[in-house]
Write a protein that holds these residues in place. Structure first.
Motif, PDB file in Angstrom:
ATOM      1  N   GLY A  78     -13.661  -3.260  32.951  1.00  0.00           N
ATOM      2  CA  GLY A  78     -13.671  -4.397  33.855  1.00  0.00           C
ATOM      3  C   GLY A  78     -12.275  -4.839  34.256  1.00  0.00           C
ATOM      4  O   GLY A  78     -12.052  -5.297  35.379  1.00  0.00           O
ATOM      5  N   ASP A  79     -11.325  -4.660  33.340  1.00  0.00           N
ATOM      6  CA  ASP A  79      -9.929  -5.009  33.632  1.00  0.00           C
ATOM      7  C   ASP A  79      -9.212  -3.932  34.426  1.00  0.00           C
ATOM      8  O   ASP A  79      -8.224  -4.224  35.129  1.00  0.00           O
ATOM      9  CB  ASP A  79      -9.164  -5.244  32.318  1.00  0.00           C
ATOM     10  N   HIS A  80      -9.674  -2.674  34.316  1.00  0.00           N
ATOM     11  CA  HIS A  80      -9.000  -1.540  34.979  1.00  0.00           C
ATOM     12  C   HIS A  80     -10.014  -0.644  35.691  1.00  0.00           C
ATOM     13  O   HIS A  80     -10.146   0.545  35.371  1.00  0.00           O
ATOM     14  CB  HIS A  80      -8.226  -0.724  33.944  1.00  0.00           C
ATOM     15  N   PRO A  81     -10.705  -1.177  36.685  1.00  0.00           N
ATOM     16  CA  PRO A  81     -11.713  -0.355  37.379  1.00  0.00           C
ATOM     17  C   PRO A  81     -11.116   0.818  38.146  1.00  0.00           C
ATOM     18  O   PRO A  81     -11.830   1.784  38.448  1.00  0.00           O
ATOM     19  CB  PRO A  81     -12.384  -1.355  38.334  1.00  0.00           C
ATOM     20  N   GLU A  82      -9.837   0.752  38.422  1.00  0.00           N
ATOM     21  CA  GLU A  82      -9.194   1.862  39.134  1.00  0.00           C
ATOM     22  C   GLU A  82      -9.041   3.096  38.243  1.00  0.00           C
ATOM     23  O   GLU A  82      -8.868   4.215  38.735  1.00  0.00           O
ATOM     24  CB  GLU A  82      -7.809   1.434  39.660  1.00  0.00           C
ATOM     25  N   ALA A  83      -9.129   2.907  36.922  1.00  0.00           N
ATOM     26  CA  ALA A  83      -8.861   3.997  35.982  1.00  0.00           C
ATOM     27  C   ALA A  83     -10.125   4.721  35.531  1.00  0.00           C
ATOM     28  O   ALA A  83     -10.055   5.876  35.105  1.00  0.00           O
ATOM     29  CB  ALA A  83      -8.119   3.460  34.757  1.00  0.00           C
ATOM     30  N   VAL A  84     -11.274   4.047  35.603  1.00  0.00           N
ATOM     31  CA  VAL A  84     -12.534   4.631  35.119  1.00  0.00           C
ATOM     32  C   VAL A  84     -13.604   4.409  36.180  1.00  0.00           C
ATOM     33  O   VAL A  84     -13.976   3.272  36.465  1.00  0.00           O
ATOM     34  CB  VAL A  84     -12.981   3.993  33.786  1.00  0.00           C
ATOM     35  N   SER A  85     -14.085   5.482  36.767  1.00  0.00           N
ATOM     36  CA  SER A  85     -15.115   5.373  37.801  1.00  0.00           C
ATOM     37  C   SER A  85     -16.444   4.937  37.189  1.00  0.00           C
ATOM     38  O   SER A  85     -16.638   4.970  35.970  1.00  0.00           O
ATOM     39  CB  SER A  85     -15.300   6.717  38.497  1.00  0.00           C
ATOM     40  N   ALA A  86     -17.384   4.545  38.042  1.00  0.00           N
ATOM     41  CA  ALA A  86     -18.720   4.187  37.558  1.00  0.00           C
ATOM     42  C   ALA A  86     -19.388   5.384  36.882  1.00  0.00           C
ATOM     43  O   ALA A  86     -20.072   5.233  35.863  1.00  0.00           O
ATOM     44  CB  ALA A  86     -19.570   3.685  38.721  1.00  0.00           C
ATOM     45  N   VAL A  87     -19.177   6.577  37.431  1.00  0.00           N
ATOM     46  CA  VAL A  87     -19.746   7.790  36.836  1.00  0.00           C
ATOM     47  C   VAL A  87     -19.171   8.018  35.438  1.00  0.00           C
ATOM     48  O   VAL A  87     -19.905   8.305  34.480  1.00  0.00           O
ATOM     49  CB  VAL A  87     -19.484   9.014  37.734  1.00  0.00           C
ATOM     50  N   ASP A  88     -17.852   7.890  35.311  1.00  0.00           N
ATOM     51  CA  ASP A  88     -17.213   8.107  34.010  1.00  0.00           C
ATOM     52  C   ASP A  88     -17.587   7.021  33.008  1.00  0.00           C
ATOM     53  O   ASP A  88     -17.791   7.299  31.816  1.00  0.00           O
ATOM     54  CB  ASP A  88     -15.697   8.160  34.175  1.00  0.00           C
ATOM     55  N   ARG A  89     -17.677   5.783  33.479  1.00  0.00           N
ATOM     56  CA  ARG A  89     -18.091   4.684  32.596  1.00  0.00           C
ATOM     57  C   ARG A  89     -19.473   4.985  32.014  1.00  0.00           C
ATOM     58  O   ARG A  89     -19.698   4.841  30.815  1.00  0.00           O
ATOM     59  CB  ARG A  89     -18.131   3.370  33.380  1.00  0.00           C
ATOM     60  N   GLY A  90     -20.386   5.407  32.867  1.00  0.00           N
ATOM     61  CA  GLY A  90     -21.725   5.731  32.410  1.00  0.00           C
ATOM     62  C   GLY A  90     -21.733   6.866  31.407  1.00  0.00           C
ATOM     63  O   GLY A  90     -22.485   6.841  30.421  1.00  0.00           O
ATOM     64  N   ALA A  91     -20.895   7.865  31.627  1.00  0.00           N
ATOM     65  CA  ALA A  91     -20.855   9.022  30.729  1.00  0.00           C
ATOM     66  C   ALA A  91     -20.336   8.644  29.348  1.00  0.00           C
ATOM     67  O   ALA A  91     -20.849   9.125  28.331  1.00  0.00           O
ATOM     68  CB  ALA A  91     -19.982  10.120  31.332  1.00  0.00           C
ATOM     69  N   VAL A  92     -19.319   7.790  29.293  1.00  0.00           N
ATOM     70  CA  VAL A  92     -18.766   7.377  28.003  1.00  0.00           C
ATOM     71  C   VAL A  92     -19.826   6.664  27.168  1.00  0.00           C
ATOM     72  O   VAL A  92     -19.977   6.930  25.965  1.00  0.00           O
ATOM     73  CB  VAL A  92     -17.544   6.459  28.211  1.00  0.00           C
ATOM     74  N   LEU A  93     -20.576   5.774  27.803  1.00  0.00           N
ATOM     75  CA  LEU A  93     -21.599   5.023  27.077  1.00  0.00           C
ATOM     76  C   LEU A  93     -22.813   5.906  26.749  1.00  0.00           C
ATOM     77  O   LEU A  93     -23.380   5.805  25.662  1.00  0.00           O
ATOM     78  CB  LEU A  93     -22.022   3.806  27.900  1.00  0.00           C
ATOM     79  N   LYS A  94     -23.194   6.773  27.670  1.00  0.00           N
ATOM     80  CA  LYS A  94     -24.342   7.655  27.436  1.00  0.00           C
ATOM     81  C   LYS A  94     -24.059   8.644  26.315  1.00  0.00           C
ATOM     82  O   LYS A  94     -24.956   8.969  25.517  1.00  0.00           O
ATOM     83  CB  LYS A  94     -24.677   8.397  28.732  1.00  0.00           C
ATOM     84  N   ALA A  95     -22.835   9.134  26.231  1.00  0.00           N
ATOM     85  CA  ALA A  95     -22.486  10.120  25.212  1.00  0.00           C
ATOM     86  C   ALA A  95     -22.711   9.593  23.796  1.00  0.00           C
ATOM     87  O   ALA A  95     -22.967  10.362  22.865  1.00  0.00           O
ATOM     88  CB  ALA A  95     -21.032  10.560  25.377  1.00  0.00           C
ATOM     89  N   SER A  96     -22.648   8.277  23.624  1.00  0.00           N
ATOM     90  CA  SER A  96     -22.815   7.705  22.285  1.00  0.00           C
ATOM     91  C   SER A  96     -24.189   8.000  21.705  1.00  0.00           C
ATOM     92  O   SER A  96     -24.363   8.009  20.478  1.00  0.00           O
ATOM     93  CB  SER A  96     -22.591   6.192  22.322  1.00  0.00           C
ATOM     94  N   TYR A  97     -25.184   8.233  22.560  1.00  0.00           N
ATOM     95  CA  TYR A  97     -26.533   8.518  22.081  1.00  0.00           C
ATOM     96  C   TYR A  97     -26.682   9.943  21.561  1.00  0.00           C
ATOM     97  O   TYR A  97     -27.669  10.255  20.891  1.00  0.00           O
ATOM     98  CB  TYR A  97     -27.558   8.269  23.189  1.00  0.00           C
ATOM     99  N   PHE A  98     -25.720  10.804  21.870  1.00  0.00           N
ATOM    100  CA  PHE A  98     -25.835  12.214  21.492  1.00  0.00           C
ATOM    101  C   PHE A  98     -24.758  12.638  20.500  1.00  0.00           C
ATOM    102  O   PHE A  98     -24.578  13.830  20.264  1.00  0.00           O
ATOM    103  CB  PHE A  98     -25.731  13.091  22.752  1.00  0.00           C
ATOM    104  N   MET A  99     -24.051  11.674  19.918  1.00  0.00           N
ATOM    105  CA  MET A  99     -22.959  11.979  19.004  1.00  0.00           C
ATOM    106  C   MET A  99     -23.119  11.205  17.702  1.00  0.00           C
ATOM    107  O   MET A  99     -23.670  10.097  17.695  1.00  0.00           O
ATOM    108  CB  MET A  99     -21.610  11.601  19.637  1.00  0.00           C
ATOM    109  N   ARG A 100     -22.620  11.782  16.615  1.00  0.00           N
ATOM    110  CA  ARG A 100     -22.466  10.988  15.401  1.00  0.00           C
ATOM    111  C   ARG A 100     -21.477   9.876  15.729  1.00  0.00           C
ATOM    112  O   ARG A 100     -20.485  10.081  16.416  1.00  0.00           O
ATOM    113  CB  ARG A 100     -21.950  11.847  14.249  1.00  0.00           C
ATOM    114  N   LYS A 101     -21.756   8.683  15.249  1.00  0.00           N
ATOM    115  CA  LYS A 101     -20.960   7.534  15.667  1.00  0.00           C
ATOM    116  C   LYS A 101     -19.501   7.662  15.253  1.00  0.00           C
ATOM    117  O   LYS A 101     -18.604   7.173  15.951  1.00  0.00           O
ATOM    118  CB  LYS A 101     -21.572   6.240  15.124  1.00  0.00           C
ATOM    119  N   GLU A 102     -19.218   8.339  14.138  1.00  0.00           N
ATOM    120  CA  GLU A 102     -17.818   8.552  13.765  1.00  0.00           C
ATOM    121  C   GLU A 102     -17.088   9.339  14.847  1.00  0.00           C
ATOM    122  O   GLU A 102     -15.940   9.034  15.209  1.00  0.00           O
ATOM    123  CB  GLU A 102     -17.707   9.317  12.446  1.00  0.00           C
ATOM    124  N   ASP A 103     -17.754  10.380  15.366  1.00  0.00           N
ATOM    125  CA  ASP A 103     -17.140  11.235  16.374  1.00  0.00           C
ATOM    126  C   ASP A 103     -16.924  10.463  17.678  1.00  0.00           C
ATOM    127  O   ASP A 103     -15.869  10.568  18.315  1.00  0.00           O
ATOM    128  CB  ASP A 103     -18.033  12.455  16.646  1.00  0.00           C
TER     129      ASP A 103
END
Length: 387
Positions: A187-212
């Motif tokens: 939210g502070d740096h929308p120029e650095a992370v696109s909506a597509v990339d933001r979604g991928a970062v959060l979605k990836a958490s469902y398919f990874m061990r939380k430590e990773d």
């Protein structure tokens, strides 16, 4: 590692969950599918297994699951069953089904019958209490979690100790904190992370061990914190709904210079709003964490006459200095459809621009959605030009 390289890695994981599951299996892990909503993933992790999020898919059509489901079941639930039937999720060693909506209640039994009929994985039933914050609700949650724990121990072939669960809670709290920080930094740096990339970062958490996931995300957060102050000139919006993780859909935001600066989305921020207590009995800690969940259309609100959830969404827009809100309405989602008139009134009374867009996980043509987002963006930009 640079921001772009980290975002690329997150996208690879988010877009290839089957490969991620196969990788964990090749390392000797067992994996448990966790359907929405609020499945106690910590119990799976404490058993030494991998929790694997089941939130539908954007690359399949409903076919096999029609044998078990009414046509008005939401696409998310039907596509979970579709993947269980067609072999996509055969690497799972079990699945947890929750029943927090009118679709998931019968779906839990449809999945159980289907898996028994095909001789596949065991299905673990989980019924959360709606009076979740009262002491009797806490006790009921504990009893349900104990049932889940016993079933998971059978699959894992080992006991889930209090010590292991206490350590897991710390692991999960650290990951939730990292995800909340990431959402704020985007939210502070929308120029650095696109909506597509933001979604991928959060979605990836469902398919990874939380430590990773935490290790990668904390590195990304550190890089974002080091960026100079943003001078974003585009549109700032908040999203709300069950799920909006389709890259094609999210690319429309990016094409129109629209940043997602915060969200009230079930498979995003709603899922990591609340940490579990790290002291005391760990099973009770998980129950109290669920008891503290709030402002969710799927959860009973004792003070619903005050329209607290609608006020929460309005405040989310204002606190993040957003230009408006996009409500993604899942087709056939009765709770969302029944709530919308109240939410709409609160947004209008507060002067919050918003647009309601119907979504279905089988959608491939987003022309109408793009038109609606373009119109909202044009309105915001025109208003900014005037003032």
């Amino acid at each position: 590692m640079a921001i772009d390289a980290l975002l690329k890695d997150f996208n690879e994981i988010a877009n290839n969950p089957k490969a991620q599951l196969a990788s964990y299996k090749s390392q000797g892990y067992k994996a448990i599918g966790c359907m929405p909503y609020y499945a106690p993933e910590e119990l799976v992790h404490a058993a030494g297994m991998v929790p694997f999020g089941l939130w539908g898919t954007n690359d399949k059509y409903i076919s096999l699951s029609k044998e078990y489901c009414a046509s008005f079941y939401c696409s998310l639930a039907q596509l979970d069953l579709e993947m269980l039937l067609d072999g996509t999720l055969d690497d799972l060693d079990g699945v947890i089904t929750s029943v927090l909506c009118d679709t998931l209640r019968p779906m839990s039994q449809n999945i159980r019958v289907a898996m028994e009929k095909m001789g596949k994985m065991p299905v673990i039933f989980l019924a959360h209490p709606q009076n979740r914050a009262k002491e009797y609700g806490i006790r009921y949650s504990i009893s349900q979690y104990k049932n889940v724990k016993e079933e998971l121990e059978k699959i894992a072939g080992k006991e889930i100790t209090d010590q292991a669960l206490s350590e897991t809670i710390k692991v999960y709290n650290r990951n939730r904190q990292a995800r909340r920080k990431f959402v704020k930094l985007v939210g502070d740096h929308p120029e650095a992370v696109s909506a597509v990339d933001r979604g991928a970062v959060l979605k990836a958490s469902y398919f990874m061990r939380k430590e990773d996931h935490t290790e990668m995300l904390e590195e990304l957060n550190k890089e974002l914190e080091a960026l100079p102050e943003s001078n974003w000139q585009g549109v700032r919006l908040v999203t709300s709904g069950i799920i909006c993780d389709n890259p094609t859909l999210l690319s429309i935001f990016d094409k129109n210079d629209i940043a997602i600066v915060a969200d009230d989305v079930a498979n995003e921020s709603r899922s990591f709003r609340v940490d579990a207590p790290e002291e005391g009995d760990p099973m009770e800690a998980l129950a109290r964490q669920f008891g503290a969940q709030d402002y969710d259309v799927l959860l009973y609100d004792e003070e619903s006459h005050q329209n607290r959830r609608a006020d929460y969404v309005v405040n989310l827009v204002k606190e993040n200095k957003a230009d408006g809100l996009v409500v993604f309405m899942m087709t056939f989602c009765d709770p969302e459809e029944m709530e919308y008139p109240y939410l709409n009134k609160a947004l209008n009374d507060a002067g919050v621009r918003h647009v309601k867009i119907g979504v279905d996980m089988q959608m491939r043509d987003f022309g109408q959605l793009e038109t609606a987002l373009q119109a909202l963006a044009d309105e915001v930009k025109a208003n900014k030009a005037i003032f």
